[in-house]
Each structure stands twice: as C-alpha cells, then as structure tokens.
Design an enzyme around this catalytic site. Structure first.
Site, PDB file in Angstrom:
ATOM      1  N   ASP A 144       0.821  -1.140  -0.120  1.00 52.00           N
ATOM      2  CA  ASP A 144      -0.080  -0.086   0.244  1.00 52.00           C
ATOM      3  C   ASP A 144       0.658   1.360  -0.179  1.00 52.00           C
ATOM      4  OD1 ASP A 144       0.826  -0.957   2.632  1.00 52.00           O
ATOM      5  OD2 ASP A 144      -1.424  -0.096   3.355  1.00 52.00           O
ATOM      6  N   HIS A 186       0.407   3.874  -2.964  1.00 53.16           N
ATOM      7  CA  HIS A 186       0.420   5.370  -2.184  1.00 53.16           C
ATOM      8  C   HIS A 186       1.504   6.390  -2.638  1.00 53.16           C
ATOM      9  CE1 HIS A 186      -0.327   8.750   0.696  1.00 53.16           C
ATOM     10  NE2 HIS A 186       0.310   8.893   0.423  1.00 53.16           N
ATOM     11  N   GLU A 187       2.553   6.418  -3.217  1.00 47.42           N
ATOM     12  CA  GLU A 187       3.451   7.078  -3.910  1.00 47.42           C
ATOM     13  C   GLU A 187       3.692   6.803  -5.278  1.00 47.42           C
ATOM     14  OE1 GLU A 187       5.148   8.764  -1.718  1.00 47.42           O
ATOM     15  OE2 GLU A 187       4.979   7.490   0.158  1.00 47.42           O
ATOM     16  N   HIS A 193       0.428   9.025  -5.958  1.00 48.03           N
ATOM     17  CA  HIS A 193       1.027  10.588  -6.203  1.00 48.03           C
ATOM     18  C   HIS A 193       1.709  11.191  -7.520  1.00 48.03           C
ATOM     19  CE1 HIS A 193       0.237  11.748  -2.075  1.00 48.03           C
ATOM     20  NE2 HIS A 193       1.674  10.899  -1.054  1.00 48.03           N
ATOM     21  N   TYR A 231      -0.321  20.790  -3.582  1.00 49.14           N
ATOM     22  CA  TYR A 231       0.064  20.112  -1.780  1.00 49.14           C
ATOM     23  C   TYR A 231      -0.142  21.055  -0.815  1.00 49.14           C
ATOM     24  CZ  TYR A 231       2.213  15.691   0.138  1.00 49.14           C
ATOM     25  OH  TYR A 231       2.264  14.167   0.820  1.00 49.14           O
ATOM     26  N   GLU A 247      -3.162  13.575  -0.880  1.00 48.82           N
ATOM     27  CA  GLU A 247      -3.252  12.274  -0.060  1.00 48.82           C
ATOM     28  C   GLU A 247      -4.511  11.143  -0.223  1.00 48.82           C
ATOM     29  OE1 GLU A 247      -0.455  10.861   2.191  1.00 48.82           O
ATOM     30  OE2 GLU A 247       0.420  12.468   1.031  1.00 48.82           O
ATOM     31  N   ASP A 283      -6.760  -5.002   4.462  1.00 44.13           N
ATOM     32  CA  ASP A 283      -7.294  -4.234   5.360  1.00 44.13           C
ATOM     33  C   ASP A 283      -7.663  -2.388   4.861  1.00 44.13           C
ATOM     34  OD1 ASP A 283      -4.787  -2.887   5.385  1.00 44.13           O
ATOM     35  OD2 ASP A 283      -4.525  -4.276   6.951  1.00 44.13           O
ATOM     36  N   GLU A 328       0.569  -0.625   7.713  1.00 46.64           N
ATOM     37  CA  GLU A 328       0.188  -2.503   8.188  1.00 46.64           C
ATOM     38  C   GLU A 328       1.587  -3.580   8.274  1.00 46.64           C
ATOM     39  OE1 GLU A 328      -1.396  -1.197   6.017  1.00 46.64           O
ATOM     40  OE2 GLU A 328      -2.211  -3.513   5.225  1.00 46.64           O
ATOM     41  N   THR A 342       5.029  -2.154  12.356  1.00 45.54           N
ATOM     42  CA  THR A 342       4.181  -2.886  13.394  1.00 45.54           C
ATOM     43  C   THR A 342       4.175  -2.449  14.885  1.00 45.54           C
ATOM     44  OG1 THR A 342       6.234  -4.493  12.964  1.00 45.54           O
ATOM     45  CG2 THR A 342       4.145  -4.463  11.649  1.00 45.54           C
ATOM     46  N   ASP A 401       2.505  20.865   8.503  1.00 43.37           N
ATOM     47  CA  ASP A 401       1.758  19.696   8.250  1.00 43.37           C
ATOM     48  C   ASP A 401       1.394  20.295   6.807  1.00 43.37           C
ATOM     49  OD1 ASP A 401       1.911  16.900   6.304  1.00 43.37           O
ATOM     50  OD2 ASP A 401      -0.637  16.821   7.505  1.00 43.37           O
ATOM     51  N   HIS A 454      -1.902  15.313   5.730  1.00 44.84           N
ATOM     52  CA  HIS A 454      -1.542  13.855   6.660  1.00 44.84           C
ATOM     53  C   HIS A 454      -2.983  13.947   7.251  1.00 44.84           C
ATOM     54  CE1 HIS A 454       2.835  14.462   4.008  1.00 44.84           C
ATOM     55  NE2 HIS A 454       1.803  12.626   3.842  1.00 44.84           N
TER      56      HIS A 454
HETATM   57 ZN   LIG Z   1       1.325  10.912   0.211  1.00 44.82          ZN
END
Ligand SMILES: [Zn+2]
Length: 545
Positions: free
Chosen positions: A360, A364-365, A368, A379, A388, A413, A418, A422, A450, A455
């Site tokens: 994931d 995700h990256e 972008h 952004y 995001e 999930d 995750e 951890t 941020d 985020h």
């Molecule tokens: Zn990101």
C-alpha cells in the site's frame, strides 16, 4: 485585487441529477473577491462557461496541458487546461472539461481574473537559484532551475520563481518574489507517507517473482517486460549521492542499478520495491486502462537504501523523518523508499521495516505520480489533503486487488503501512480517530503544520472511501451509510479514479470532491444507482456538502 472564480458547471446526461446547489451559488457570490470557492450551476451556466473556456483558449489565457481519451466511457474526452497570463502560468488556475462526442458534459476548475502583475522580472532564474542555494545549501542542476509563475496571494498576484530543493531535511518548494527576492511561500514538497515514528522487524520473507534484465552475466532490476522501463536503484546507503541525484546534479547509470549475480535476489527492499511497482502499474492498467503515471508509460525509478540504518542514532530527526521512517514521491516518476530502523529499535512503540516492503505504501507513492500527471492537486490545505487521500485510497485498492482480505502481514485492510510499521500502521481509514485524525469535516485541522494538515485532513476522504464501500455509521455525525459492499468495491474505485484524475481541478476543496465524485458516479452508473447513493450518503455523513 483579483477575483478568483471557481466554477463547477455540470449537467447530467440522465434526468434527476442534482448537481445544482443554490446555496453554494449564493455562497460563491458572497465570497466574491476573496478566495476562490466552488459555485454550482446548471445547464445554462455550463454553456456559458463552455464559451468562456473556448474564448480563453483562443486568446491564449488557457492552454491545453493534456487531452486524454476515456478508458471507461469510450465517447468521452477529458481536457486539462492551465491558465496563463502573458505567457506565464498562474498557480491554481486550471480547468478540467469533459466532452461527449464534442458536447461538453462537465467543467470543473478555477480561473483568476483581473491579473495585473507585470511578467518582466527584476531577478533572473540564476538569481533565484542563488537564493535557493542560500536558503538550502543546494546547487540546482540545469534541469531543475527556478521557473517563473504567477502566484495568487492574499487577494493579489505576485510574479515568483518556483523551485524545489532536496536536502537531508526533506524536499522544499520555494516561491521566490521575482522582483525583490523575498520568499513568499515554502511548501514541504515531498509527497510522502506521514512522518510518524517507529521501527521494523525483518523482511517479510515471502517469495515473489521479479522481472529483471540480464546483461553480460549480471542481473539488473530493470523490468523490461512491462511497457515502460521500471528500474530499481540501489543507492548503497549513500545519502549525499541520493540528494545529488534528486537535485539534478548527477545522472544515475549502470552501477547504480540494483543487481544480483545469480538472479536469486535476497535484498528485501530491492525485491519488494521492484515487484510492488510492477503490481501497481498492472493495477492501474487492468482496472482503469491507464498506462503508467502519465498514461504514456513514463519510466519509473525506485530508489532504495538511501541511508544506512545503523547510523540512525547519529542523525538529526529531520533525516530520520525523511529517509528512514518515510517514503516519498519526488516527481518525474521517481520514488524514494526509506530504510526503516534497526530491528531492535522502536519509534513511538512501533517497529519500522524497509518502507518498500508494504504494497500500500508503494501504491500510495506511485499514485502521487498519477496525481502529478492528472489533477495536479496543490499540496497544501484541502487540495493537499485530497491529494494524500487519493493516494491512500489507491494504496488500499491495490492491496485488495492482490491480497486476500484480513488482518496481519500481506492481507488487505483499511490500515495504511501496517506491513512495515508494526503494530498497526500509520493511518486507519475505517476509524481515523484511532490515530487522532478527524473523521468528520467539522473536526478538520486548520492550522499551519503539515502544509495545512495534508496528512491529517486526508482522513476525511479516507473515511468517505471506507463508508462508500463498506457502509456503516460515522462516529461523529452518527449518520449511517449503505455502502456498495466489498464485492462491488470496483465501482467506488472507478468513481474515485474518474473523479480524481479526470474531473477534479488542482485546487479542489472537499466540497469540490463531493461534486466531482457524484458526477463520476452519475457518468458511470447513473443517478439512481447504488453507487451514486453510497457516494452521496458517505459525504453527507462526513459533513461535506
Ligand atoms: Zn502521500
């Protein structure tokens, strides 16, 4: 002074679609000259805007950035246009226009009027590069020199130079006044996983195939089977070399490519980065017919091992947060995967493994990058939160595409990261408040950190995505949503993809996101569909109207 005009004009092909919200038209009028806001209008306004856009194209104040066919609806075409003033691009001025065999279906976007700024700068690009050098210590290479841009700012316009510099502290985008050299705005430009804190246990020890290239008896992590070149680069824990590459000072070449002599690859970060980039490419193609980040098979470079784990205790926290416990998309098809922490070290009670080890995170990256080449969501603030959130939605979608649902390693999930952070990952789409993130628009963060909470407020979109698929009750509003169900998740994924990559403008708000996702749902499934109902109910439950 300027008048920022955000427009959102749409009509539905089918009847009964209500994209007209009279209160938001009134609100747009009331806000008038201050900041751009969404206005919702009906067919007459759509035709009027269509003519306005055409006129602006003719006089050069809108220029086509990209025109793409529609892999989900073959008669549709999507144009993206950037706003220009006397040849200089206007930040945040852009239009996304959808047509059906030449007839305009929807226009979303934002155009600025009464721009009165001179486009003759006092400073040269080299002067601006010297300011970047003074601020960051970075010498910019020829391909990364500051570019002129018009920046809407505090009810006025400023001619600026725009440049990005990469340092051990991360990536910073500078907006430098082109006349007096003052720095008007800086943004954290690394579109990364949130800089949480933790440590990783070892490699996940799973076996997977890699598409590689053999050359004179050595195997390289160059994927030459998929249409674009996907290459994985081993920075050999050399942070300075990583920074020099990101700043355009050096080119990477053969010795930088991850390699192996017997084609039995044992470096987990290389293996996972390489395999998961390929998986993500395949997901976008199989699900949406998209060919890579730019839909034109741009090559993808994945950088692993940017630092040495064992040096973590000698590093300032900024380096820790950028190159150890993070991953980021650096533009132009380049991803950087953080190294994680030594396996006996925790941060915030969590272990951090190689970031490349999470499917994931990789998706995700790369998402972008899809955003960079489509909506180009700014952004910062709500558009940054949407940027995001899109990445988290696609990251999760890729997990569900390849992995069985469940909890634990390599299970799909609604947690983010995750598998490598951890226990528990770094965000929870099903229950954002588990990480202290807002699960309702009324709880959004409005402070400066941020980049304005990109985020943090992404959690609002994340919870929307979860509710639209799985259904349930929002913890704050107590409103319940009938989701499409996990077996129909493809519907919500396609709506998200269509809305975010084809209909959404660069400085969208959550209100825009509601409008474009409903438009996308209507386009694909019709206004009375379960998908449209789920999308609409979920936004309402989140307090986004
Ligand atoms: Zn990101």
């Amino acid at each position: 002074m300027h008048v920022g005009r955000t427009l959102f004009a749409a009509f539905a092909v089918s009847l009964g679609v209500v994209v007209v919200a009279s209160h938001s038209s009134a609100r747009a009028r009331a806000q008038g000259r201050s900041s751009p806001s969404v206005a919702a209008t009906e067919g007459t306004a759509l035709r009027s805007w269509d003519s306005t856009v055409d006129a602006m194209v003719r006089n050069g104040s809108l220029q086509l950035r990209r025109s793409t066919g529609d892999t989900l609806m073959s008669d549709r075409v999507h144009e993206r246009l950037n706003q220009y003033h006397n040849g200089i691009r206007v930040q945040g001025g852009d239009i996304a226009r959808q047509t059906d065999r030449g007839t305009t279906v929807s226009i979303f976007g934002n155009v600025y009027s009464d721009i009165n700024v001179s486009v003759d700068p006092v400073l040269t690009s080299s002067d601006a590069a010297a300011i970047v050098k003074r601020e960051s210590g970075v010498d910019l290479g020829p391909a990364k020199m500051p570019q002129l841009l018009i920046l809407p700012r505090d009810g006025d316009y400023r001619l600026v130079y725009d440049a990005r510099a990469y340092t051990a502290d991360g990536a910073t985008e500078y907006f430098i006044d082109a006349n007096d050299g003052s720095i008007l705005l800086t943004l954290d430009a690394a579109q990364r996983q949130s800089a949480a804190i933790g440590v990783g246990t070892g490699v996940l020890n799973d076996q997977k195939k890699m598409s590689v290239t053999e050359q004179a008896g050595t195997f390289f992590a160059d994927d030459s089977l998929r249409p674009p070149l996907l290459w994985t680069i081993d920075m050999h824990q050399n942070l300075q070399r990583t920074l020099n590459f990101l700043n355009g000072l050096i080119e990477l070449n053969e010795p930088d490519r991850a390699s192996d002599t017997d084609n039995k690859w044992t470096d987990g970060a290389t293996v996972d980065a390489h395999a998961y980039v390929g998986y993500t490419y395949d997901y976008y193609f199989k699900r949406f017919g998209r060919k890579g980040l730019d839909n034109n098979n741009i090559q993808l470079a994945s950088l692993v091992h940017p630092v040495n784990r064992s040096t973590v205790f000698q590093q300032p926290s900024s380096i820790l947060g950028t190159f150890f416990v993070n991953a980021f998309y650096a533009g132009d098809g380049i991803m950087v995967f953080g190294e994680g922490l030594p396996s006996n070290v925790t941060l915030g009670g969590q272990f951090w493994n190689y970031l490349a080890g999470a499917l994931d995170v990789t998706a995700h990256e790369l998402s972008h990058g899809v955003t960079e080449f489509s909506s180009n969501l700014i952004y910062q603030g709500e558009s940054g939160a949407l940027n995001e959130s899109f990445s988290d939605m696609m990251g999760t979608s890729v997990e569900f595409f390849y992995e069985p649902a469940g909890s634990g390693p390599m299970r799909a999930d609604y947690l983010i990261g995750e598998d490598v952070v951890t226990p528990g990952g770094i965000r929870n789409m099903a229950n954002p408040s588990a990480f202290g993130d807002p699960d309702h628009y009324s709880q959004r963060y409005t402070g400066p950190s941020d980049n304005g909470g990109v985020h943090i407020n992404s959690a609002i979109g994340n919870q929307w995505f979860y509710l639209a698929i799985e259904g349930g009750t929002n913890r704050t509003s107590r409103l319940s949503v009938t989701g499409v169900g996990g077996s129909n998740r493809e519907q919500i994924e396609k709506i998200v993809y269509r809305a975010f990559t084809q209909l959404m403008p660069a400085n969208a708000t959550y209100s825009t996101a509601r409008a474009v996702t409903i438009q996308a749902a209507n386009d694909l499934y019709g206004s009375s569909s379960a998908a449209t109902r789920a999308v609409t109910q979920a936004w309402t439950a989140l307090g986004v109207n």
